[in-house]
Design a protein around this motif. Structure first.
Motif, short mmCIF file in Angstrom:
data_model
loop_
_atom_site.label_atom_id
_atom_site.label_comp_id
_atom_site.label_asym_id
_atom_site.label_seq_id
_atom_site.Cartn_x
_atom_site.Cartn_y
_atom_site.Cartn_z
N TYR A 51 32.95 34.89 -28.55
CA TYR A 51 31.68 35.56 -28.31
C TYR A 51 31.96 37.06 -28.18
CZ TYR A 51 30.27 30.81 -27.04
OH TYR A 51 30.04 29.45 -27.04
N GLU A 52 31.51 37.83 -29.14
CA GLU A 52 31.77 39.28 -29.13
C GLU A 52 30.49 40.02 -28.77
OE1 GLU A 52 33.21 42.90 -32.10
OE2 GLU A 52 33.21 40.82 -32.79
N GLN A 53 30.51 40.69 -27.64
CA GLN A 53 29.32 41.41 -27.20
C GLN A 53 28.99 42.54 -28.16
OE1 GLN A 53 29.30 42.52 -23.07
NE2 GLN A 53 27.75 44.12 -23.37
N THR A 54 27.73 42.67 -28.47
CA THR A 54 27.28 43.73 -29.38
C THR A 54 25.94 44.24 -28.89
OG1 THR A 54 26.86 44.25 -31.71
CG2 THR A 54 26.21 42.06 -30.97
N ASP A 55 25.21 44.94 -29.74
CA ASP A 55 23.88 45.41 -29.34
C ASP A 55 22.89 45.02 -30.42
OD1 ASP A 55 23.98 47.48 -31.41
OD2 ASP A 55 25.29 48.58 -30.04
N PHE A 56 21.61 45.17 -30.09
CA PHE A 56 20.58 44.69 -30.99
C PHE A 56 20.54 45.47 -32.31
CE2 PHE A 56 19.26 42.62 -27.13
CZ PHE A 56 18.72 41.43 -27.57
N ALA A 57 21.01 46.70 -32.31
CA ALA A 57 21.03 47.47 -33.55
C ALA A 57 21.95 46.84 -34.58
CB ALA A 57 21.46 48.90 -33.26
N ALA A 58 22.91 46.02 -34.14
CA ALA A 58 23.84 45.38 -35.07
C ALA A 58 23.26 44.13 -35.71
CB ALA A 58 25.14 45.04 -34.34
N LEU A 59 22.08 43.67 -35.25
CA LEU A 59 21.47 42.46 -35.79
C LEU A 59 20.68 42.82 -37.04
CD1 LEU A 59 22.34 41.49 -33.00
CD2 LEU A 59 20.12 40.34 -32.77
N PRO A 60 21.04 42.25 -38.21
CA PRO A 60 20.34 42.61 -39.45
C PRO A 60 18.84 42.31 -39.36
CG PRO A 60 22.32 41.33 -39.90
CD PRO A 60 22.11 41.27 -38.43
N GLY A 61 18.02 43.34 -39.63
CA GLY A 61 16.58 43.14 -39.66
C GLY A 61 15.91 43.06 -38.30
N TRP A 62 16.64 43.33 -37.22
CA TRP A 62 16.06 43.17 -35.89
C TRP A 62 14.84 44.07 -35.68
CZ3 TRP A 62 15.43 40.28 -31.83
CH2 TRP A 62 14.94 40.84 -30.65
N ALA A 63 14.90 45.32 -36.13
CA ALA A 63 13.82 46.27 -35.85
C ALA A 63 12.49 45.82 -36.44
CB ALA A 63 14.19 47.66 -36.38
N ALA A 64 12.53 45.03 -37.51
CA ALA A 64 11.30 44.58 -38.16
C ALA A 64 11.03 43.11 -37.91
CB ALA A 64 11.37 44.84 -39.67
N ASN A 65 11.79 42.49 -37.03
CA ASN A 65 11.67 41.05 -36.84
C ASN A 65 10.41 40.69 -36.07
OD1 ASN A 65 12.56 38.28 -35.35
ND2 ASN A 65 13.63 38.54 -37.29
N ALA A 66 9.76 39.61 -36.51
CA ALA A 66 8.56 39.11 -35.83
C ALA A 66 8.99 38.28 -34.63
CB ALA A 66 7.70 38.29 -36.79
N ALA A 67 9.46 38.97 -33.58
CA ALA A 67 10.02 38.27 -32.43
C ALA A 67 8.99 37.45 -31.67
CB ALA A 67 10.68 39.29 -31.49
N SER A 68 7.70 37.78 -31.84
CA SER A 68 6.68 37.03 -31.11
C SER A 68 6.64 35.57 -31.55
CB SER A 68 5.30 37.66 -31.31
OG SER A 68 4.92 37.63 -32.67
N GLY A 69 7.15 35.26 -32.75
CA GLY A 69 7.17 33.87 -33.20
C GLY A 69 8.11 33.00 -32.38
N ALA A 70 9.17 33.60 -31.82
CA ALA A 70 10.13 32.85 -31.02
C ALA A 70 9.71 32.74 -29.56
CB ALA A 70 11.51 33.50 -31.10
N LEU A 71 8.77 33.58 -29.12
CA LEU A 71 8.39 33.57 -27.72
C LEU A 71 7.79 32.23 -27.27
CD1 LEU A 71 8.34 35.28 -25.16
CD2 LEU A 71 6.06 36.08 -25.83
N PRO A 72 6.84 31.62 -28.03
CA PRO A 72 6.33 30.31 -27.60
C PRO A 72 7.42 29.24 -27.54
CG PRO A 72 4.89 31.28 -29.23
CD PRO A 72 6.13 32.11 -29.21
N ALA A 73 8.38 29.30 -28.48
CA ALA A 73 9.48 28.32 -28.46
C ALA A 73 10.33 28.51 -27.21
CB ALA A 73 10.32 28.46 -29.72
N PHE A 74 10.58 29.77 -26.84
CA PHE A 74 11.37 30.01 -25.63
C PHE A 74 10.61 29.56 -24.37
CE2 PHE A 74 12.77 32.85 -22.13
CZ PHE A 74 14.06 32.35 -22.00
N LEU A 75 9.30 29.84 -24.32
CA LEU A 75 8.50 29.41 -23.17
C LEU A 75 8.46 27.89 -23.07
CD1 LEU A 75 5.58 31.98 -23.40
CD2 LEU A 75 7.26 31.78 -21.55
#
Length: 399
Positions: A51-75
Motif C-alpha cells: 500500500y503506497e500512500q499517494t494523493d488524489f492528484a495522482a488518481l487518473p481522471g479524479w478531478a472530473a470524476n462523478a464521485a456523487s455516484g459512489a456516495l449512495p453505495a458508501f452510505l
C-alpha cells in the motif's frame, strides 16, 4: 453474492462458489489429520500486498470524476459496518454531504480519506479487471414445452460441513456432500443433476427456456426471472454443489471449437445456437452447479445483494478480495472499457466478493441489470489499477 471466473471476461462473477471437491478434501483430511508426523503439502508463499500512500492528484481522471455516484453505495455500506470501526467513523460525515453534488462528494472523499496505490509483493501495479451483471431471463412458474429447464433452490439432501472448527487453516472452506448409507460422499455433479431434471429433489423456483442463459445466471450468481405477466422474481446465490468450476470458454477453445478472442459470453451463446448437438457435453464439462434463493423486492435502482449484505449499485460497486480490501471501503478504479482504449476511471465501493476474485489487484466491476449491462460485462477483461481509500490517520487494515 455475487459471482466470477478468471479464465474469460464473462466469467467474472460466480458468487462465493469455487470450493474444492468434497471427495478430495475428505481423502486429504482422512489421510493426514490423525497423524502428527504426516508431512503436509508444500505451501506456496502467501500472497501479500503493498500500500503506497499517494494523493488524489495522482488518481487518473479524479478531478472530473462523478464521485456523487459512489456516495449512495458508501452510505449503504455504512449500515453494515461495526460501530467504532475506521470506516464507520467516516459515515457520519458522509450523511451530511448533499446528494447528486459531484463537487461536494469529491470534497468529502478527498478530505476524509487518503488514497493508497495497491501493488503486489512482486511489484506488479496492474491486475485483471473483469465485469459482471444481473441477468434477466424469461421464465414461467410452471413447466411447458418451451420452458422446460428448472431453476433449482437448495436441495434438502445436501449436507454442508464447516471445517474451520477442527481445521483453522481451512477457514471459509466447506464440504458439500450427501449421505449414502453411513458415508458422506460428494454431492451430485452438474451432469447428474441435469440427468434427473424435474426428478431432482430440490425446490423449483422457476422454469426457463434457455439452458445457456441459466448457465450464465449461475456464473453471475444472481439475476431475475421475468414472467409472462410482467412480474419478476429476483434470485440470489444460495449454495453450490461442492464441485470445482471449469471454464466453458476454455473447454471450447481447447477443443478447437472457437478461437480464444471469441470466447466471450456472446461468442459462446452464438456457438451454442450453431451446435445444439454438442451443447450438453460442453455444459457438463463444468461439474459445478449453483442453487438459488428468492430475494425480496428491491427499489428499481438497486441491484442484487452483495457479500456485504447491501444492494449493488450499477457503475459504483466493485467485487474485491477482502483479504486486501475491506468490504465497505471506497476503491478508485482506473482501467478501460471492454475491448477499447476508452478510459474507465471511476470511484467505486467494495461491496462484493467472488470465487475468482483473488489477489490485491483483482477487481470485478458491476455493470447493472439486463442485456445492455451483459453486453459490457461479457466482453470485459481489461488490465487496470486500484487505489484503496482509507480514513485519514487510521492504521491500514490487517492484511
Amino acid at each position: 453474492m455475487p459471482s466470477r471466473i478468471a479464465s474469460q471476461g464473462f466469467e467474472g462473477a460466480q458468487r462465493l462458489s469455487m470450493m474444492a471437491p468434497a471427495l478430495a478434501l475428505i481423502v486429504t483430511l482422512g489421510a493426514c489429520a490423525p497423524c502428527p508426523k504426516c508431512p503436509g503439502p508444500e505451501q506456496p508463499a502467501p500472497v501479500t500486498a503493498r500500500y503506497e500512500q499517494t494523493d488524489f492528484a495522482a488518481l487518473p481522471g479524479w478531478a472530473a470524476n462523478a464521485a456523487s455516484g459512489a456516495l449512495p453505495a458508501f452510505l449503504a455500506a455504512c449500515a453494515r459496518l461495526r460501530q467504532g470501526a475506521a470506516l464507520a467513523l467516516a459515515c457520519a460525515r458522509a450523511r451530511e454531504v448533499p446528494q447528486d453534488d459531484d463537487v461536494a462528494a469529491r470534497g468529502f472523499f478527498a478530505s476524509t480519506f487518503t488514497p493508497y496505490a495497491l501493488s503486489s509483493s512482486e511489484g506488479e501495479t496492474r491486475g485483471l479487471i473483469t465485469g459482471y451483471y444481473e441477468p434477466v431471463l424469461a421464465g414461467r412458474r410452471a413447466r411447458s414445452a418451451r420452458f422446460h429447464t428448472p431453476v433449482f433452490g437448495v436441495p434438502s439432501d445436501m449436507i454442508v460441513v464447516d471445517l474451520a472448527s477442527l481445521y483453522p487453516d481451512l477457514k471459509h472452506r466447506r464440504l458439500r456432500g450427501r449421505i449414502e448409507g453411513r458415508r458422506l460422499v460428494p454431492y451430485y455433479s452438474r451432469a447428474e443433476i441435469e440427468d434427473a431434471n424435474e426428478r431432482f429433489e430440490a425446490p423449483v423456483l422457476a422454469w426457463v427456456a434457455d439452458p445457456v442463459a441459466l448457465f450464465f445466471l449461475q456464473i453471475q450468481g444472481s439475476g431475475q426471472i421475468e414472467f409472462d405477466d410482467g412480474s419478476r422474481l429476483r434470485l440470489g446465490y444460495a449454495d453450490q454443489n461442492g464441485h470445482p468450476y471449469r471454464s466453458l470458454g476454455r473447454y471450447l477453445v481447447e477443443r478447437g471449437e472457437m478461437p480464444l478472442d471469441q470466447a466471450s459470453m456472446q461468442g459462446i451463446q452464438a456457438w451454442a445456437e450453431a451446435h445444439p448437438d454438442k451443447l450438453r457435453a460442453a455444459l457438463d464439462a463444468n461439474p459445478s452447479y449453483v442453487f438459488f434463493r428468492v430475494l425480496p423486492d428491491l427499489p428499481a435502482q438497486d441491484g442484487p445483494i452483495g457479500a456485504l449484505g447491501v444492494p449493488l449499485r450499477a457503475g459504483a460497486s466493485l467485487a474485491v478480495d477482502r483479504r486486501f480490501i475491506p468490504l465497505g471501503a471506497p476503491v478508485y478504479l482506473a482501467t478501460t472499457e471492454p475491448l477499447s482504449e476508452v478510459p474507465l476511471e471511476r470511484l467505486t465501493v467494495a461491496l462484493d466478493t467472488g470465487g475468482a476474485i483473488r489477489g490485491p489487484l483483482r477487481g470485478d466491476f458491476y455493470w447493472g441489470s439486463g442485456p445492455d449491462a451483459g453486453a459490457m460485462a461479457g466482453r470485459m477483461r481489461q488490465q487496470g489499477r486500484l487505489w484503496l481509500l482509507w480514513p485519514r490517520g487510521a492504521p491500514l487494515p490487517q492484511r
